[in-house]
Design a protein around this motif. Structure first.
Motif, PDB file in Angstrom:
ATOM      1  N   ILE A  11       0.931  -1.265  -0.114  1.00 32.45           N
ATOM      2  CA  ILE A  11      -0.097  -0.117   0.093  1.00 32.45           C
ATOM      3  C   ILE A  11       0.927   1.129  -0.055  1.00 32.45           C
ATOM      4  O   ILE A  11       0.713   2.157  -0.716  1.00 32.45           O
ATOM      5  N   ALA A  12       1.871   1.109   0.890  1.00 31.35           N
ATOM      6  CA  ALA A  12       2.799   2.455   0.999  1.00 31.35           C
ATOM      7  C   ALA A  12       3.296   2.578  -0.382  1.00 31.35           C
ATOM      8  O   ALA A  12       3.576   3.840  -0.909  1.00 31.35           O
ATOM      9  N   VAL A  17       4.041   6.283  -5.121  1.00 34.84           N
ATOM     10  CA  VAL A  17       4.160   6.527  -6.632  1.00 34.84           C
ATOM     11  C   VAL A  17       3.083   7.206  -7.314  1.00 34.84           C
ATOM     12  O   VAL A  17       3.609   8.171  -7.984  1.00 34.84           O
ATOM     13  N   ALA A  18       1.961   6.876  -7.010  1.00 33.95           N
ATOM     14  CA  ALA A  18       0.893   7.945  -7.554  1.00 33.95           C
ATOM     15  C   ALA A  18       1.049   9.260  -6.987  1.00 33.95           C
ATOM     16  O   ALA A  18       0.993  10.285  -7.805  1.00 33.95           O
ATOM     17  N   ALA A  19       1.450   9.649  -5.652  1.00 30.71           N
ATOM     18  CA  ALA A  19       1.766  10.969  -5.069  1.00 30.71           C
ATOM     19  C   ALA A  19       2.942  11.687  -5.834  1.00 30.71           C
ATOM     20  O   ALA A  19       2.809  12.741  -6.333  1.00 30.71           O
ATOM     21  N   VAL A  20       4.016  10.917  -6.096  1.00 33.72           N
ATOM     22  CA  VAL A  20       5.217  11.419  -6.759  1.00 33.72           C
ATOM     23  C   VAL A  20       5.059  11.854  -8.144  1.00 33.72           C
ATOM     24  O   VAL A  20       5.473  12.828  -8.249  1.00 33.72           O
ATOM     25  N   GLU A  90      11.938   7.094   7.138  1.00 32.69           N
ATOM     26  CA  GLU A  90      12.206   5.887   7.925  1.00 32.69           C
ATOM     27  C   GLU A  90      11.204   5.067   7.917  1.00 32.69           C
ATOM     28  O   GLU A  90      11.254   3.840   8.104  1.00 32.69           O
ATOM     29  N   ALA A  91       9.702   5.734   7.904  1.00 31.32           N
ATOM     30  CA  ALA A  91       8.634   4.986   7.863  1.00 31.32           C
ATOM     31  C   ALA A  91       8.621   3.941   6.878  1.00 31.32           C
ATOM     32  O   ALA A  91       7.750   2.841   7.122  1.00 31.32           O
ATOM     33  N   TYR A  92       9.374   4.118   5.632  1.00 33.72           N
ATOM     34  CA  TYR A  92       9.162   3.178   4.550  1.00 33.72           C
ATOM     35  C   TYR A  92      10.060   1.950   5.052  1.00 33.72           C
ATOM     36  O   TYR A  92       9.597   0.730   4.811  1.00 33.72           O
ATOM     37  N   ILE A 213       2.716   7.444   6.462  1.00 39.98           N
ATOM     38  CA  ILE A 213       3.101   7.522   4.954  1.00 39.98           C
ATOM     39  C   ILE A 213       1.668   7.921   4.238  1.00 39.98           C
ATOM     40  O   ILE A 213       1.588   8.798   3.396  1.00 39.98           O
ATOM     41  N   LEU A 214       0.629   7.262   4.618  1.00 40.78           N
ATOM     42  CA  LEU A 214      -0.596   7.886   3.993  1.00 40.78           C
ATOM     43  C   LEU A 214      -1.032   9.097   4.036  1.00 40.78           C
ATOM     44  O   LEU A 214      -1.417   9.924   3.116  1.00 40.78           O
ATOM     45  N   VAL A 215      -0.903   9.787   5.577  1.00 35.93           N
ATOM     46  CA  VAL A 215      -1.114  11.189   5.689  1.00 35.93           C
ATOM     47  C   VAL A 215      -0.279  12.045   4.927  1.00 35.93           C
ATOM     48  O   VAL A 215      -0.814  13.179   4.290  1.00 35.93           O
ATOM     49  N   SER A 216       0.932  11.716   4.800  1.00 35.22           N
ATOM     50  CA  SER A 216       1.914  12.296   4.371  1.00 35.22           C
ATOM     51  C   SER A 216       1.714  12.382   2.714  1.00 35.22           C
ATOM     52  O   SER A 216       1.662  13.422   2.057  1.00 35.22           O
TER      53      SER A 216
END
Length: 686
Positions: A11-12, A17-20, A90-92, A213-216
């Protein structure tokens, strides 16, 4: 890798990828719009100074920290935002493994300590900013600086930062509960404290990391879909906008002299200009320079400019913030990808019936006082943009307030905005008791005393002119005047937008001054002072120019003038916009008044935050028909100090404040120039 970690990792990865991809597309759109602007080659000089200035204003927060609490809170939030990039990274690692961490530094105690405190101070900072916004809502405060801002965007950005910071502590708390936090208690006390109350769960670490990550990425997707979301994008665009500001050597870029009228990236030569092919001012949004379009893109909607604008604060339709936002939205609707035909049909300037982007009342309400430019934390150059739009309206459309037409005709025919007979320029010298030297006398002189139109023709300003001449004479200063050879500097013509008339007057004066061998000038009018010092250089006139308060302060300091009888009743000082904000002359007038009157009762808005008298930007010759009179607002503030003397350093300010006192509190205070205050303390009988 457990099943939870597989799901969180997939999911992350997909969301990132979509966000970038969306963010890259958005940046490309923004760059494409900015590049539609006109060239401006002046923005690429002094790269070292520009870099130092940018770093000082961004990382050092030198402009934001002028508002101590807000500036400090914003600085902590900025640092936290920058740190979030490493912690989001770091969350990744943490969605893949509950014990994941950043390579190399992720286990260092120093890193843990720094990030712990950055997170805590970031939480405190964002909480302060959220409270300040809520306390200053338009529903709570009449002249709120947030009026007109896009609130959902501001709230979204603030709560995103809040949630991401909280997620960071939750991740560390779960790691501590699992015994996997690599930092000792002294380095991460809050994280260990959370670990003592949270349950041990490896899955919780990866889920919390995914949430972070989702919020970011949701934030990145949101701003990518809203390229005009300045409250978010300024985190990136502020850096180039500050780097490319007009004058990297001063705090308020865009103050002082105006930019010359440009066409194709070069100053317009009126002898060769063709209205059919050359650009005369700004008629459409793409005729702003690329830096202008970057200005509009960078606006944070903080409303600092709005809170200080004299027009906005007295009920006029002008808000520098809303003007910039209107231009931004119009630019992206017209120049961005997609069908902008409907937007392209809208006139840049026009009333409600014409569906103009900017209403004429907005354009003509500006006093060019520079308060907006001074306050802007990202160095937007509002005054330049307003004058550029005025130039097209005046030179091509012949559209401007009718009473200003009288002033322009007087300048053309008489060489002064009042239309007074040019031969009477020397009348102020009569009865002085000493001979005022003329340049035409042929003698040597150190200073050319630039009298100015107000100083020669306005009865109240004449008192200042006579006082300055008397003080210079008694101090033994060698000076001379041009007398009838002087004409208007062209300031009101240039500020209203008639660049052609300005250049005609300025070139005549430059030729006269150069022929007379003038090198040093002293002027009593800040508008003349600013034009002579900052704009005549564009036309070949390079002079050392002083305001009379600067010269008088030096004469007092060196003992050539000595006050002997302090005035009674207290003194307050009004900073003229074109002396203070535009030219940073704050101390000399106060030094003179301090020597002549002792303590000064400062108004709440003083120095760089002084409130305009309402006469700048050629508004001296335009009626004020909308809202409260600006001079009334300022006079009420002056009277609140209890001072019986309101000292000024500008003939326009003297007129406006004197009229204000006479209209609302006749006899309560006297408005006089600093020079007159000094003269009265040296020779009280005068």
């Amino acid at each position: 890798m457990g099943s939870v970690q597989v799901v969180t990792t997939v999911i992350a990865g997909l969301v990132t990828v979509a966000a970038v991809l969306l963010a890259v597309r958005a940046v490309w759109r923004m760059v494409a719009v900015v590049r539609r602007g006109q060239p401006d080659p002046t923005r690429f000089d002094r790269k070292g100074l520009r870099l130092r200035t940018m770093l000082a204003e961004t990382l050092g927060h030198t402009r934001m920290l002028r508002w101590t609490l807000v500036g400090a809170a914003h600085w902590f939030v900025m640092v936290a935002f920058l740190a979030l990039t490493t912690l989001v990274l770091e969350a990744y690692f943490e969605v893949v493994s509950p014990t994941g961490e950043l390579p190399w530094v992720g286990h260092w105690s120093a890193f843990g300590l720094a990030s712990e405190w950055i997170g805590l101070l970031g939480l405190a900072g964002i909480a302060v900013l959220m409270v300040i916004r809520l306390l200053n809502l338009p529903t709570r405060r009449r002249w709120s600086r947030f009026a007109g801002s896009t609130f959902w965007q501001a709230y979204y950005v603030e709560y995103t930062i809040l949630v991401v910071l909280i997620c960071g502590f939750l991740i560390r708390g779960f790691k501590a509960a699992n015994g996997d936090l690599p930092f000792p208690t002294w380095a991460a006390p809050v994280s260990h404290g959370l670990g003592s109350v949270l349950p041990a769960s490896a899955a919780a670490v990866s889920v919390a990391a995914l949430l972070k990550i989702l919020v970011s990425m949701a934030w990145l997707i949101t701003i990518a879909l809203n390229v005009t979301m300045g409250v978010a994008w300024h985190r990136f665009t502020a850096f180039p906008n500050i780097f490319f500001k007009r004058d990297p050597g001063r705090a308020g870029s865009g103050l002082g002299g105006l930019r010359p009228m440009m066409s194709g990236g070069q100053p317009l030569d009126f002898e060769k200009a063709d209205p059919e092919s050359d650009q005369f001012g700004v008629a459409t949004v793409e005729q702003f320079t690329w830096k202008g379009l970057l200005d509009f893109t960078t606006c944070t909607e903080c409303g600092r400019c709005q809170s200080q604008c004299p027009a906005w604060n007295t009920g006029k339709p002008l808000s520098p913030k809303l003007l910039v936002l209107s231009l931004r939205d119009h630019a992206y609707a017209k120049l961005g990808p997609g069908d902008g035909q409907a937007e392209a049909q809208l006139p840049l300037i026009g009333d409600a019936d014409a569906q103009g982007v900017i209403d004429p009342d907005v354009l003509w309400s500006c006093t060019t006082c520079g308060a907006c430019v001074e306050q802007c934390p990202v160095d937007i150059e509002h005054v330049d943009h307003i004058v550029d739009m005025r130039r097209y309206q005046v030179l091509i459309e012949s559209s401007f307030p009718p009473e200003a037409g009288v002033m322009l005709r007087n300048l053309e025919s008489k060489g002064n905005p009042w239309g007074a007979p040019p031969a009477s320029r020397e009348d102020w010298t009569k009865g002085l008791g000493f001979e005022v030297p003329r340049v035409t006398d042929g003698g040597e002189f150190e200073y050319l005393f630039w009298v100015g139109c107000a100083g020669a023709f306005d009865d109240r300003a004449r008192k200042t002119t006579r006082a300055v001449a008397t003080l210079l004479h008694e101090a033994g200063v060698s000076f001379a005047i041009l007398g009838n050879g002087e004409t208007c500097t062209g300031d009101p013509a240039r500020r209203i937008g008639n660049e052609f008339l300005f250049q005609m007057l300025a070139q005549q004066n430059v030729e006269t001054l150069n022929e007379a061998g003038v090198t040093k000038i002293v002027a009593t009018c800040p508008h003349c002072f600013n034009t002579l010092a900052n704009e005549y250089g564009q036309l070949g006139g390079d002079f050392q120019v002083l305001h009379h308060t600067q010269l008088l302060a030096d004469l007092v300091a060196t003992g050539r003038l000595t006050p002997v009888e302090p005035i009674d009743g207290g003194v307050t000082y009004h900073d003229p916009c074109y002396l203070g904000r535009h030219n940073r002359v704050f101390t000399p007038p106060r030094e003179v008044l301090g020597a002549a009157a002792g303590a000064i009762s400062e108004m709440p808005r003083n120095s760089e935050r002084s409130f305009c008298c309402g006469a700048g930007g050629a508004r001296m010759w335009m009626e004020e028909r909308i809202g409260k009179r600006i001079n009334t607002e300022r006079v009420q503030e002056a009277l609140s100090t209890g001072a019986h003397t309101v000292a000024v350093g500008c003939p326009f300010c003297m007129t406006m404040l004197s009229d204000g006192v006479n209209s609302i509190a006749a006899g309560q205070a006297e408005v006089v120039d600093v020079a007159s205050v000094l003269l009265n303390t040296i020779k009280p009988s005068r």
